[in-house]
Write a protein that holds these residues in place. Structure first.
Motif, mmCIF file in Angstrom:
data_model
loop_
_atom_site.group_PDB
_atom_site.id
_atom_site.type_symbol
_atom_site.label_atom_id
_atom_site.label_comp_id
_atom_site.label_asym_id
_atom_site.label_seq_id
_atom_site.Cartn_x
_atom_site.Cartn_y
_atom_site.Cartn_z
ATOM 1 N N THR A 258 22.081 -22.262 -65.303
ATOM 2 C CA THR A 258 22.740 -21.005 -64.766
ATOM 3 C C THR A 258 22.321 -20.913 -62.970
ATOM 4 O O THR A 258 23.002 -20.455 -62.482
ATOM 5 N N GLY A 259 21.144 -21.450 -62.929
ATOM 6 C CA GLY A 259 20.664 -21.151 -61.382
ATOM 7 C C GLY A 259 20.354 -19.697 -61.368
ATOM 8 O O GLY A 259 20.062 -19.231 -60.035
ATOM 9 N N THR B 283 6.235 -17.435 -63.207
ATOM 10 C CA THR B 283 6.852 -17.538 -64.501
ATOM 11 C C THR B 283 8.390 -17.315 -63.975
ATOM 12 O O THR B 283 8.773 -16.823 -62.992
ATOM 13 N N ILE B 284 9.443 -17.771 -64.563
ATOM 14 C CA ILE B 284 10.706 -17.237 -64.704
ATOM 15 C C ILE B 284 11.367 -16.530 -66.015
ATOM 16 O O ILE B 284 10.732 -17.035 -67.052
ATOM 17 N N SER C 42 16.424 -21.169 -70.094
ATOM 18 C CA SER C 42 16.814 -22.306 -70.526
ATOM 19 C C SER C 42 15.997 -23.568 -69.881
ATOM 20 O O SER C 42 15.205 -23.340 -68.932
ATOM 21 N N ALA C 43 15.576 -24.801 -70.786
ATOM 22 C CA ALA C 43 15.181 -25.709 -70.077
ATOM 23 C C ALA C 43 15.470 -26.180 -68.902
ATOM 24 O O ALA C 43 14.951 -26.606 -68.051
ATOM 25 N N GLU C 44 16.826 -26.056 -68.851
ATOM 26 C CA GLU C 44 17.579 -26.603 -67.458
ATOM 27 C C GLU C 44 17.284 -25.868 -66.304
ATOM 28 O O GLU C 44 16.625 -26.156 -65.208
ATOM 29 N N ASP C 45 17.048 -24.464 -66.527
ATOM 30 C CA ASP C 45 16.729 -23.370 -65.427
ATOM 31 C C ASP C 45 15.249 -23.390 -65.061
ATOM 32 O O ASP C 45 14.689 -23.452 -64.008
ATOM 33 N N ALA C 46 14.303 -23.825 -66.277
ATOM 34 C CA ALA C 46 12.842 -23.997 -65.801
ATOM 35 C C ALA C 46 12.904 -25.081 -65.033
ATOM 36 O O ALA C 46 11.800 -25.106 -64.281
ATOM 37 N N ILE D 85 11.562 -20.681 -74.433
ATOM 38 C CA ILE D 85 12.453 -22.017 -73.779
ATOM 39 C C ILE D 85 12.816 -22.919 -74.458
ATOM 40 O O ILE D 85 12.505 -23.417 -75.614
ATOM 41 N N ALA D 86 14.284 -23.061 -74.485
ATOM 42 C CA ALA D 86 15.242 -23.962 -75.218
ATOM 43 C C ALA D 86 15.926 -24.639 -74.567
ATOM 44 O O ALA D 86 16.645 -24.126 -73.398
#
Length: 71
Positions: A24-25, A68-69, A45-49, A18-19
């Motif tokens: 992206t969604g 989880t994703i 990505s941290a953004e999608d998390a 995770i970074a």
């Protein structure tokens, strides 16, 4: 211990990698096993998390479960 508790809980296990990156969604959701891409990597990505966590807070789907994703 959590699974037998009478408390409401949800446990988020992020991807192995995770970074910071792009939001992206477009990610897949799993439960007890890492979600892997075609190359076998567990990444997000941290953004999608963050999106996945907010989605779960707003509309709980994993009460008393882990999720989880990944891509």
């Amino acid at each position: 211990m959590l699974r037998t508790s009478n408390r409401r809980w949800t446990y988020f296990s992020p991807a192995e990698d995770i970074a910071p990156g792009e939001r992206t969604g477009r990610f897949r959701i799993g439960e007890d096993q890492p979600v892997r891409d075609a190359e076998g990597r567990s990444r997000v990505s941290a953004e999608d998390a963050a999106v996945a966590l907010i989605d779960e807070a707003e509309l709980p789907r994993f009460v008393q479960r882990r999720f989880t994703i990944g891509y």
